[in-house]
Every structure is written in structure tokens, then in C-alpha cells.
Scaffold this motif. Structure first.
Motif, PDB file in Angstrom:
ATOM      1  N   VAL A   1       0.865  -1.181   0.000  1.00  0.00           N
ATOM      2  CA  VAL A   1       0.000   0.000   0.000  1.00  0.00           C
ATOM      3  C   VAL A   1       0.895   1.222   0.000  1.00  0.00           C
ATOM      4  N   VAL A   2       0.689   2.111  -0.969  1.00  0.00           N
ATOM      5  CA  VAL A   2       1.491   3.329  -1.091  1.00  0.00           C
ATOM      6  C   VAL A   2       0.600   4.534  -0.854  1.00  0.00           C
ATOM      7  N   ALA A   3       0.924   5.315   0.160  1.00  0.00           N
ATOM      8  CA  ALA A   3       0.187   6.538   0.472  1.00  0.00           C
ATOM      9  C   ALA A   3       0.978   7.719  -0.062  1.00  0.00           C
ATOM     10  N   GLY A   4       0.455   8.306  -1.135  1.00  0.00           N
ATOM     11  CA  GLY A   4       1.162   9.407  -1.782  1.00  0.00           C
ATOM     12  C   GLY A   4       1.358   9.094  -3.246  1.00  0.00           C
ATOM     13  N   ALA A   5       0.796   9.910  -4.116  1.00  0.00           N
ATOM     14  CA  ALA A   5       0.863   9.645  -5.558  1.00  0.00           C
ATOM     15  C   ALA A   5       1.537  10.792  -6.300  1.00  0.00           C
ATOM     16  N   GLY A   6       2.452  11.486  -5.609  1.00  0.00           N
ATOM     17  CA  GLY A   6       3.218  12.537  -6.263  1.00  0.00           C
ATOM     18  C   GLY A   6       4.372  11.952  -7.059  1.00  0.00           C
ATOM     19  N   SER A   7       5.353  12.766  -7.387  1.00  0.00           N
ATOM     20  CA  SER A   7       6.465  12.303  -8.221  1.00  0.00           C
ATOM     21  C   SER A   7       7.260  11.200  -7.536  1.00  0.00           C
ATOM     22  N   GLU A   8       7.469  11.313  -6.200  1.00  0.00           N
ATOM     23  CA  GLU A   8       8.221  10.273  -5.494  1.00  0.00           C
ATOM     24  C   GLU A   8       7.439   8.967  -5.445  1.00  0.00           C
ATOM     25  N   GLY A   9       6.135   9.072  -5.147  1.00  0.00           N
ATOM     26  CA  GLY A   9       5.318   7.868  -5.081  1.00  0.00           C
ATOM     27  C   GLY A   9       5.245   7.164  -6.418  1.00  0.00           C
ATOM     28  N   LEU A  10       5.058   7.937  -7.487  1.00  0.00           N
ATOM     29  CA  LEU A  10       4.991   7.342  -8.821  1.00  0.00           C
ATOM     30  C   LEU A  10       6.333   6.729  -9.207  1.00  0.00           C
ATOM     31  N   GLY A  11       7.416   7.404  -8.850  1.00  0.00           N
ATOM     32  CA  GLY A  11       8.741   6.857  -9.138  1.00  0.00           C
ATOM     33  C   GLY A  11       8.964   5.528  -8.450  1.00  0.00           C
ATOM     34  N   LEU A  12       8.532   5.428  -7.186  1.00  0.00           N
ATOM     35  CA  LEU A  12       8.649   4.169  -6.450  1.00  0.00           C
ATOM     36  C   LEU A  12       7.822   3.073  -7.111  1.00  0.00           C
ATOM     37  N   LEU A  13       6.585   3.392  -7.475  1.00  0.00           N
ATOM     38  CA  LEU A  13       5.708   2.392  -8.090  1.00  0.00           C
ATOM     39  C   LEU A  13       6.314   1.830  -9.372  1.00  0.00           C
ATOM     40  N   LYS A  14       6.829   2.709 -10.203  1.00  0.00           N
ATOM     41  CA  LYS A  14       7.385   2.260 -11.476  1.00  0.00           C
ATOM     42  C   LYS A  14       8.647   1.429 -11.272  1.00  0.00           C
ATOM     43  N   ALA A  15       9.501   1.857 -10.343  1.00  0.00           N
ATOM     44  CA  ALA A  15      10.744   1.125 -10.098  1.00  0.00           C
ATOM     45  C   ALA A  15      10.454  -0.238  -9.470  1.00  0.00           C
ATOM     46  N   ALA A  16       9.530  -0.273  -8.501  1.00  0.00           N
ATOM     47  CA  ALA A  16       9.194  -1.542  -7.853  1.00  0.00           C
ATOM     48  C   ALA A  16       8.533  -2.499  -8.839  1.00  0.00           C
ATOM     49  N   ARG A  17       7.711  -1.954  -9.712  1.00  0.00           N
ATOM     50  CA  ARG A  17       7.050  -2.793 -10.719  1.00  0.00           C
ATOM     51  C   ARG A  17       8.072  -3.413 -11.675  1.00  0.00           C
ATOM     52  N   ARG A  18       9.042  -2.612 -12.112  1.00  0.00           N
ATOM     53  CA  ARG A  18      10.092  -3.137 -12.995  1.00  0.00           C
ATOM     54  C   ARG A  18      10.882  -4.243 -12.301  1.00  0.00           C
ATOM     55  N   THR A  19      11.164  -4.034 -11.013  1.00  0.00           N
ATOM     56  CA  THR A  19      11.920  -5.039 -10.262  1.00  0.00           C
ATOM     57  C   THR A  19      11.117  -6.329 -10.124  1.00  0.00           C
ATOM     58  N   MET A  20       9.839  -6.201  -9.809  1.00  0.00           N
ATOM     59  CA  MET A  20       8.981  -7.383  -9.722  1.00  0.00           C
ATOM     60  C   MET A  20       8.942  -8.141 -11.047  1.00  0.00           C
ATOM     61  N   ALA A  21       8.793  -7.386 -12.130  1.00  0.00           N
ATOM     62  CA  ALA A  21       8.715  -8.013 -13.450  1.00  0.00           C
ATOM     63  C   ALA A  21      10.015  -8.721 -13.799  1.00  0.00           C
TER      64      ALA A  21
END
Length: 615
Positions: free
Chosen positions: A333-353
Motif C-alpha cells: 500500500v502506497v500513500a502518496g501519488a506525487g512524483s516520489e510515489g509514482l517513481g517508487l511504483l514504477k521502479a518496484a514494478r520493474r523489479t517485480m517483473a
């Protein structure tokens, strides 16, 4: 005879390495004599070359300094003793925490203004103590008060009033070569909002860490402020505010200013690396996409924060007695959808993939592991007018209905239903993880849930470590963006407070990019940096709940990250080499040889021999 082939290979490697060493100059740059075209008071007043009372008698004669300094010649150790004695008095006499940290910053800043070598020697040797003074969290306070603290300019200032002049302005900077630039527009300084020109303080703090952690020569770093106005009404009305007192430029006018700046700095210094820092969300991602495939640049808030967080997430998996293969199964669960939150989501998704096989199915399935909550609640497909990148992380209607949730569900409702393995805060909302939210996290399906309260400064942290450990339990993993003291849990147990500090990565990313000569900074290079950090901790450390190393090891961490970045740049064929080390040379080096290459290109804070030469 069975060992003969391996002995031949060993001998061959030794010969090759000896040849490599003989063919390179390993003389550290700061040990070479420095040729100056000035002498006398011009040297004493120049912080790049001033040694103060450490000038030898021979140098005083050679540089016409006799009579301009007290007679006794001190060693650098004696100079440092004098300085630190004065600094310690501050702690004894001051009562308020902010007063102590700000007073330390003032004294350190004055030292920097007169003697950079001594300043960085003190900072490097005491990085754990002074990093929180020159960087997070004190830098936030410095930025808030910068107009009143300003005494001597550091870095450069480009403003909306300089349109059409920037190509010429860059030549006003005295250094012929600049390796690292940290630039901000002051629009979103940490969690403090729009601080206008005062945001230069964050750029100054970052370049200090490039010198201290990465060994970038201090004459080759440059903090820059792009002043396009401010929407902070208090600053607009303050007669002592030092920036443009007009509202911020927007739209194409704003972009044209940044375009002109980028063209100007890369025109003068084609191989410079530019780190974007604390641009508001609507510009951070847009400018990153605009420039990243053309210039050597990255955005530390988007990419650095994400990398440090991903490294911590991987460390949390290890702390749960699992392997990296289990990371794609984590509910986050990620609280915060600004530039840092979006950056984390994209990086974590790439790592998972990547861990799951790096195919399209793996990339798509990773989406289901994230639950993103912003100020309006849970983000779903039903949400209108959201960024396309963020839309790819919105929850599907079928899934939220099956869970009994709805568009805009609160953070508490999401945590209660999802029972996440990890709760991440990048919201800049202090106390967002309330007692109710933390209590709900007790129901996590993980045997050891992780809480990443990453917002800065400390006033904006989503929850304190004391609340996290006391409410959720002693077994949790806790990380924050700002430093906190470890928590005494009683019975000899300790709740470790890991600081997910960007300084673990950005100095190594910058140093690795510089020494590889990479044309751009790729996602692969950033991922290599994050994975290197994740692997840095031992099994014993992660089982104790320690997922980030101590700041005291930052120089060694930076070396390791730089090596990982260089290796990845070589593998992706992005590397073009640095100085006399070309791509083919880099490709032939093994990991140990790359590390040696890194170490021998890191500046050391030693006084150089100064020689005067008449023009």
C-alpha cells in the motif's frame, strides 16, 4: 597437472592486471601540484586554495604570504581540533534542537567559505554527525530561513529575467570543468512546499554529499537555482526575500526557461551530469521524460527515492526469511501519488517483473500488488483526470468490488482490507499513519510487516518509530526518510530505525555515470544501483531488522554503487569511458579492477602543493 589450466589463467590475469596498472596513471588528482596564476591575499580569500595557518614557510615565501598570516604553522589536525572545539561549545550552550543544528550549519558554512579542503575533511571524517546538518533534516530549516542566512553566494542563479542570456552567463562560473550540477526551481522543497529562491539550500547540501560521499572534486560541483518566481504569498510580501517577487511562470514560458538552461550548461560542459531536485510533481516527471534520452541527467526525487525505497523493500523481504523471488508476491500500500510515489511504483514494478521473468505478463501482473492512495483516497479505474503513468496502477473495478472497497476508499479502509506486507508513506502529511491505521496493520498477512514512513523533514513523517513499534509490534521493519534514534523495546531489545536516505544512491549513481562516460542514465543503471544497495547488508543485519547500512559507511557504499552502475553501463553499451579509460578498457576490467578505477578517481581532502606561475 590437473590444476595447470587454472594456474595459467591466474597467471594470465595477474599479467593483464599488471599491464593495466602500468598503463594508467594512478596518481590521485589532489596530490598533483596545483598551478595558480594568483598570489598573496587573492589565495587567502579563495576557499578552493586557502590553507589558512597550514601554509608552510616555503609556500608563504613562494606565494607572497609572509606577514599575512600568524607566524606559527599548524598541521591540518591541529586546525581541525581548534574548529571542532568551537563547534562542540555550540551543543553545550544551546538548548533548542533547531538552534543547535542551525548554529552548527552556520559555523560549518563559514568554514566552507574560507577553506573548502578543511571543510570536506571534517565532513568526510564525521559524516554520521554532520550529514544531518548539511543535509536532511537541517537543510529544510536552512531553506526556510535562507534569505536571512545568506552571506556569500554559493553556486549560480538563473532567473526568468535572464532569458536569452544564459548561454553567456554560464561562462561567469570560474571552473573550466564541472562534473556534477544539482539544480532546483525551489517549487517543492522536501515537504515544505514552495520556498522559491531559498531552495538553493537543498542543492548546496546535495553537492556537499557528492564531494563527501562520491569524492567529486569540489571545484567541479555546482549548485544551481532556477528562479521563475514563487507562489508563496509570505515570500512575495517579504521585503528581505532574495528572489523574484512575482508569481511562478507556468506552461510553455516555464519550459522554455528550463530548455535554455539545459542547452547552456551542456554547451559549456558537454559531459556534465545534471541532477534535478525538488521540482513540483507536475514538472518533475515531465522534465525527466523531456531530457533523459538527450542529456546526462536524472531526477533524484523520482528515481533516487524510488531506488532507495526498492532496495529497502527487497531488504524487508530478506528480513521476513524469504528470498528475492518472493518480492513479486508482496502486497504494498502506497500513500502518496506525487512524483516520489509514482517513481517508487514504477521502479518496484520493474523489479517485480524482472524477478518474475521480465516478460509482458510479469509486468502486467505486478500491477495487482500495489494499492495507491492519495488525498482523495484509493485510486481506481473510475478516477477521472489522472496521469497516464499513475493510471496504470489504478485498481480494477472488479477487484475493488470483490474486496468490498470503492473509489476513494480511505487509507484505513484499504489497510484493513488488504492487510499489506508493506505500508509506504510518501505523502508529506505528518501523522498520516494514525493509531487506527497502525492498529489495522497488526492484521498484516506478513509475519513481519514493514512500515516505510519516508516523507521529509521529520515534521512531515507519516508516523514516528515509537508509535510504529508500540502499536504494530516489536517484530516490524521500520524505515523513515529523516534520521531517528533507535527505539529501546525493553528486555535488551532494539527497534532499529532505518533511514531510507537518498544519499545511499545518488552519489554512486553520479560517480558511476561520470566514470563510465555513459551517454544517458538508463533504468538499468538505476536498477543496478538499487540492487547493489539491497545486497549490501548481511543476513545477520537484515534478520535484526537493519535494512540500510549506517551513514558512517557511505564512502564505501558509494564505491560499490558506482561499480554496479559502471558495469551496467558497459553491459548496455552506453559507456564511452572517462579520461584515458575508454569503453574497451572498461569492458576488459573485472569487478575488483573497476573498484580500483573508482577509488583512484575519488578526490581526497588533502592540501595540494601550490605553485605560482606568472601569466
Amino acid at each position: 597437472m590437473s590444476n595447470f589450466p587454472s594456474q595459467v589463467r591466474l597467471l594470465s590475469n595477474l599479467i593483464r592486471y599488471a599491464q593495466y596498472r602500468m598503463s594508467r596513471s594512478f596518481t590521485i588528482e589532489c596530490h598533483r601540484p596545483t598551478i595558480l596564476h594568483k598570489k598573496g591575499v587573492d589565495i587567502i580569500h579563495n576557499p578552493w586554495f586557502n590553507k589558512g595557518t597550514a601554509f608552510s614557510l616555503t609556500e608563504r615565501d613562494r606565494l607572497e604570504l609572509r606577514g599575512l598570516l600568524p607566524t606559527n604553522v599548524l598541521t591540518v589536525e591541529q586546525q581541525i581540533d581548534r574548529f571542532t572545539t568551537d563547534l562542540k561549545k555550540i551543543e553545550l550552550n544551546a538548548r533548542d534542537g533547531d538552534t543547535v543544528s542551525l548554529a552548527k550549519w552556520r559555523i560549518l558554512n563559514r568554514l566552507h567559505d574560507r577553506n573548502e579542503t578543511m571543510y570536506y575533511k571534517i565532513l568526510i571524517n564525521n559524516i554520521k554527525e554532520y550529514a544531518p546538518v548539511v543535509y536532511t533534516p537541517t537543510v529544510g530549516l536552512v531553506c526556510q530561513k535562507y534569505s536571512g542566512l545568506f552571506r556569500r553566494p554559493r553556486g549560480m542563479y538563473f532567473s526568468a529575467a535572464d532569458r536569452g542570456e544564459m548561454m553567456a552567463m554560464v561562462y561567469n562560473w570560474p571552473s573550466e570543468q564541472v562534473d556534477m550540477i544539482v539544480v532546483t526551481d525551489g517549487s517543492r522543497i522536501m515537504g515544505l512546499g514552495d520556498l522559491g529562491v531559498q531552495g538553493i539550500g537543498i542543492a548546496i547540501g546535495k553537492v556537499d554529499l557528492y564531494v563527501a560521499a562520491a569524492g567529486i572534486n569540489p571545484q567541479r560541483v555546482l549548485p544551481i537555482m532556477i528562479d521563475v518566481g514563487t507562489n508563496n504569498e509570505t515570500l512575495l510580501k517579504d521585503p528581505l526575500y532574495l528572489g523574484l517577487q512575482e508569481h511562478r511562470l507556468e506552461g510553455d514560458e516555464y519550459v522554455s526557461i528550463i530548455d535554455e538552461f539545459m542547452e547552456a550548461v551542456f554547451n559549456r560542459w558537454p559531459h556534465v551530469i545534471v541532477q534535478f531536485e525538488h521540482f513540483q510533481g507536475k514538472w518533475a516527471s515531465m522534465l525527466l521524460h523531456r531530457y533523459r534520452n538527450t542529456y546526462r541527467m536524472f531526477n533524484d526525487d523520482v528515481q533516487g527515492t524510488a531506488g532507495v525505497a526498492v532496495a529497502g523493500l527487497l531488504g524487508a523481504v530478506r528480513a521476513q526469511d524469504k528470498t528475492m523471488i518472493d518480492f513479486p508476491k508482496q502486497n504494498i500500500v502506497v500513500a502518496g501519488a506525487g512524483s516520489e510515489g509514482l517513481g517508487l511504483l514504477k521502479a518496484a514494478r520493474r523489479t517485480m517483473a524482472r524477478i518474475s521473468g521480465n516478460n509482458k505478463h510479469a509486468f502486467e501482473s505486478a500491477r495487482s500488488q500495489f494499492w495507491v492512495v492519495d488525498v482523495n483516497g484509493l485510486i481506481t479505474e473510475e478516477r477521472n483526470n489522472i496521469d497516464d503513468d499513475l493510471k496504470s496502477f489504478s485498481k480494477k473495478s472488479k477487484e475493488i468490488k470483490r474486496r468490498g472497497l470503492s473509489e476513494g476508499a480511505s487509507l484505513l479502509e484499504v489497510v484493513q482490507e488488504v492487510k499489506p506486507d508493506v505500508l509506504v508513506g510518501l505523502s508529506a502529511v505528518g501523522g498520516l499513519f494514525t493509531n487506527e491505521v497502525l492498529t489495522a496493520l497488526q492484521g498484516s498477512t506478513s509475519s513481519r510487516p514493514a512500515i516505510f514512513a519516508l516523507s521529509n523533514p521529520t515534521t512531515k513523517v507519516e508516523c514516528s518509530p515509537e508509535d510504529a513499534f508500540s502499536i504494530v509490534g516489536k517484530h516490524i521493519i521500520y524505515a523513515s526518510g529523516s534520521p531517528f534514534k533507535d527505539v529501546d523495546l525493553g528486555n535488551g531489545e532494539t527497534g532499529y530505525c532505518n533511514q531510507g536516505n537518498n544519499m545511499y544512491l545518488f552519489p554512486g549513481i553520479g560517480l558511476g555515470t561520470l566514470l563510465s562516460g555513459a551517454r544517458i542514465i538508463s533504468d538499468g543503471m538505476l536498477q543496478a544501483a538499487a540492487e547493489c544497495l539491497a545486497e549490501y547488508m548481511t543476513e545477520d543485519e537484515v534478520h535484526k531488522g537493519i535494512i540500510y547500512p549506517p551513514i558512517s559507511r557511505i564512502r564505501d557504499i558509494t564505491k560499490a554503487v558506482a561499480v554496479a552502475v559502471i558495469k551496467e553501463a558497459v553491459e548496455e553499451r552506453l559507456a564511452e569511458g572517462y579520461r584515458d579509460m575508454n569503453y574497451r578498457d572498461l569492458k576488459r576490467l573485472n569487478k575488483e579492477e573497476i573498484l580500483l578505477h573508482v577509488e583512484n578517481n575519488m578526490w581526497q581532502p588533502d592540501y595540494p602543493t601550490l605553485i605560482y606561475k606568472n601569466d
